[in-house]
Write a protein that holds these residues in place. Structure first.
Motif, PDB file in Angstrom:
ATOM      1  N   SER A  62       0.640  -1.275  -0.088  1.00 50.66           N
ATOM      2  CA  SER A  62      -0.138   0.160   0.091  1.00 50.66           C
ATOM      3  C   SER A  62       0.971   1.358   0.220  1.00 50.66           C
ATOM      4  CB  SER A  62      -0.941  -0.078   1.111  1.00 50.66           C
ATOM      5  OG  SER A  62      -0.151  -0.087   2.416  1.00 50.66           O
TER       6      SER A  62
ATOM      7  N   SER B 203       8.459   4.998   2.029  1.00 54.10           N
ATOM      8  CA  SER B 203       9.063   6.194   2.740  1.00 54.10           C
ATOM      9  C   SER B 203      10.261   6.490   2.328  1.00 54.10           C
ATOM     10  CB  SER B 203       8.764   5.924   4.270  1.00 54.10           C
ATOM     11  OG  SER B 203       9.965   5.052   4.619  1.00 54.10           O
TER      12      SER B 203
ATOM     13  N   GLU C 163       1.313   3.144   2.335  1.00 51.95           N
ATOM     14  CA  GLU C 163       2.012   3.338   3.894  1.00 51.95           C
ATOM     15  C   GLU C 163       3.332   2.465   3.853  1.00 51.95           C
ATOM     16  OE1 GLU C 163      -0.696   2.557   6.771  1.00 51.95           O
ATOM     17  OE2 GLU C 163      -1.896   4.200   6.232  1.00 51.95           O
ATOM     18  N   SER C 164       3.456   1.593   2.739  1.00 53.96           N
ATOM     19  CA  SER C 164       4.743   0.563   2.561  1.00 53.96           C
ATOM     20  C   SER C 164       5.733   1.539   2.172  1.00 53.96           C
ATOM     21  CB  SER C 164       4.424  -0.622   1.775  1.00 53.96           C
ATOM     22  OG  SER C 164       3.204  -1.353   2.475  1.00 53.96           O
TER      23      SER C 164
END
Length: 269
Positions: A131, A136, A133-134
């Motif tokens: 997703s 960075s 959020e996986s």
């Protein structure tokens, strides 16, 4: 005010009242240095915890830099200087560029083994892409190196499939290169078939001469059909995609093989 020392238990005091409390030593009280704790996480396989911990540690000083810079600017308002926010964003931009450039200073395949290509291919949707959020931005070159080495091992089969896909697309865009590659494969297949049928193994000198001639013909076909350009483009695009995905993809808990031959899951944050 009484002085309290952490990591010890209070001892019984039957005497008169004393201004300072007395404690007995607690053998369970340990102080682990930061490098030793990070080394334990790395050796134990809890790389996802180390990844998150590195992000949090680099996020703390970044959050305090604007306030500190503002205080320094207020104390030295007479001297002309760049705004604190400008200095902070410039430093973050330079740090990000340096982190990206550091991706080309090490080999992502240094920890790759042949066992990483065995087993099942990780799920493309849940494991490989994940997703939003996986992902960075790596906070430091060391974190980027950690992510690349671990993700290349975990998604080795996925990256190999991408290389084959990009090579197929490159050959599709260059029909002459595709024709040249097929011609080379047909040439060597015909040589093998003819050698088995005519018994060229009985004439080793003649067989070696035919092999050298076939190699020269193959090199000429590859050069004329520009197959090397298609392979170079496919490898270049595949390498860039692999490096960017592996460095931006957060480390997630993975199954680890325990000493009994079974699988166990690492601790989740």
């Amino acid at each position: 005010m009484s002085k309290i020392k952490f990591g010890v238990f209070p001892a019984k005091n039957n005497g008169a009242k004393r201004k300072e409390m007395v404690f007995a030593p607690n053998p369970l009280s340990l102080s682990v240095p930061e490098p030793a704790f990070e080394s334990w996480l790395r050796d134990s396989g809890y790389l996802e915890i180390l990844d998150q911990r590195t992000t949090d540690l680099n996020r703390l000083p970044a959050a305090t830099k604007p306030s500190n810079s503002a205080a320094a600017a207020a104390s030295d308002s007479a001297a002309p200087s760049i705004s604190p926010d400008g200095v902070f964003f410039i430093s973050q931009f330079v740090s990000g560029i340096w982190t990206l450039l550091s991706l080309f200073t090490f080999s992502p395949f240094s920890k790759l083994a042949t066992d990483d290509f065995s087993g099942e291919t990780p799920s493309w949707t849940l494991a490989f892409f994940g997703s939003a959020e996986s992902y960075s931005f790596p906070s430091s070159p060391s974190q980027a190196r950690l992510r690349v080495h671990e993700n290349v091992k975990r998604f080795a089969r996925n990256y190999a499939s991408l290389i084959v896909l990009f090579l197929a697309c490159s050959l599709y865009q260059l029909p002459v290169a595709l024709l040249g590659l097929i011609s080379c494969l047909a040439l060597w297949d015909a040589f093998k078939f003819s050698g088995d049928r005519w018994g060229l193994d009985k004439y080793p000198v003649f067989r070696q001469t035919l092999i050298r001639v076939a190699q020269c013909v193959t090199a000429v076909i590859l050069f004329i059909s520009n197959v090397q350009m298609a392979i170079f483009c496919a490898l270049g695009v595949s390498y860039a995609v692999m490096i960017l995905h592996a460095s931006f993809r957060k480390l997630t808990p993975a199954k680890q093989l325990d000493a009994r031959g079974g699988y166990k899951k690492t601790a989740r944050r």
